[in-house]
Design an enzyme around this catalytic site. Structure first.
Site, mmCIF file in Angstrom:
data_model
loop_
_atom_site.group_PDB
_atom_site.id
_atom_site.type_symbol
_atom_site.label_atom_id
_atom_site.label_comp_id
_atom_site.label_asym_id
_atom_site.label_seq_id
_atom_site.Cartn_x
_atom_site.Cartn_y
_atom_site.Cartn_z
ATOM 1 N N VAL A 144 -2.409 5.000 -4.130
ATOM 2 C CA VAL A 144 -1.756 6.181 -4.702
ATOM 3 C C VAL A 144 -0.590 5.592 -5.498
ATOM 4 C CG1 VAL A 144 -0.546 8.339 -4.218
ATOM 5 C CG2 VAL A 144 -2.469 7.633 -2.768
ATOM 6 N N PRO A 145 -0.743 5.457 -6.822
ATOM 7 C CA PRO A 145 0.089 4.557 -7.641
ATOM 8 C C PRO A 145 1.533 5.009 -7.886
ATOM 9 C CG PRO A 145 -1.401 5.788 -9.033
ATOM 10 C CD PRO A 145 -1.753 6.144 -7.619
ATOM 11 N N CYS A 146 2.365 4.905 -6.850
ATOM 12 C CA CYS A 146 3.767 5.299 -6.983
ATOM 13 C C CYS A 146 4.560 4.349 -7.881
ATOM 14 C CB CYS A 146 4.411 5.411 -5.611
ATOM 15 S SG CYS A 146 4.235 3.945 -4.574
ATOM 16 N N HIS A 147 4.052 3.149 -8.123
ATOM 17 C CA HIS A 147 4.751 2.205 -9.003
ATOM 18 C C HIS A 147 4.748 2.671 -10.456
ATOM 19 C CE1 HIS A 147 0.519 0.950 -9.039
ATOM 20 N NE2 HIS A 147 0.750 0.504 -10.271
ATOM 21 N N ARG A 148 3.912 3.646 -10.798
ATOM 22 C CA ARG A 148 3.807 4.128 -12.179
ATOM 23 C C ARG A 148 4.820 5.210 -12.510
ATOM 24 N NH1 ARG A 148 -2.701 4.412 -11.676
ATOM 25 N NH2 ARG A 148 -3.046 2.162 -11.594
#
Length: 187
Positions: A144-148
């Site tokens: 779940v790409p929270c780094h984006r």
């Protein structure tokens, strides 16, 4: 878009079922060691080592076919051959957190959003701080790409995974996402 399958929460009393210990695998990555945990046919958490430690370092690995697939997919991500994940997962959190995490799943490889834009998608563009709290509580970073998620000016404002901001910068560079160092206004 990520093709993760949401699995319902476990029924009361099953979350701590000692008769069925969670599955656990570890792998090396360019941002540090990673551990992936599953329970009842769904991935429940992913952690990147912080200070040389992982949450379950004291436990032996307990691989299964789901975790073998998860390991291959994460290795493929770091190898630059996988841009989305296809795994069943279980996200446990408040309804607001789950709505933020669902919004993160819409942010594709190589693209970024801001906390405010994510709040706007949820109906409240002024919810940046609350969105930030939900992003920080994400139990499945990478998947779940929270780094984006960047600050409103395109800056990297924080990250609670692995080595923090340096991990986030590495992931953004890996995906070719432009960003500013820190919350510097765009002129």
């Amino acid at each position: 878009m990520t093709a993760l399958v949401l699995v319902p929460p476990l029924p009361p009393g099953r979350a701590g079922d000692d008769d069925d210990p969670p599955g656990l695998v570890r792998l090396d990555s360019p941002v540090g060691r990673i551990e992936i945990v599953s329970r009842h046919f769904a991935v429940e958490s992913l952690a990147i080592e912080r200070g040389g430690m992982l949450p379950h370092d004291d436990q032996p690995e307990r691989p299964d076919s789901l975790l073998d697939a998860a390991r291959r997919q994460v290795e493929g991500y770091f190898g630059g051959v996988r841009t989305r994940f296809d795994l069943p997962f279980r996200l446990v959190g408040s309804s607001f957190q789950r709505s933020v995490w669902a919004g993160l799943l819409e942010v594709e490889w190589g693209r970024a959003t801001t906390y405010g834009r994510l709040g706007g998608v949820l109906g409240n563009p002024r919810a940046g701080r609350a969105v930030g709290g939900a992003v920080a509580a994400n139990p499945l970073p990478l998947l779940v790409p929270c780094h984006r998620v960047l600050g409103r000016t395109g800056g990297v404002t924080g990250y609670t995974v692995g080595a923090g901001v340096e991990t986030k910068k590495w992931l953004l560079r890996h995906e070719g996402i432009a960003f500013r160092d820190g919350p510097v206004p765009i002129d």
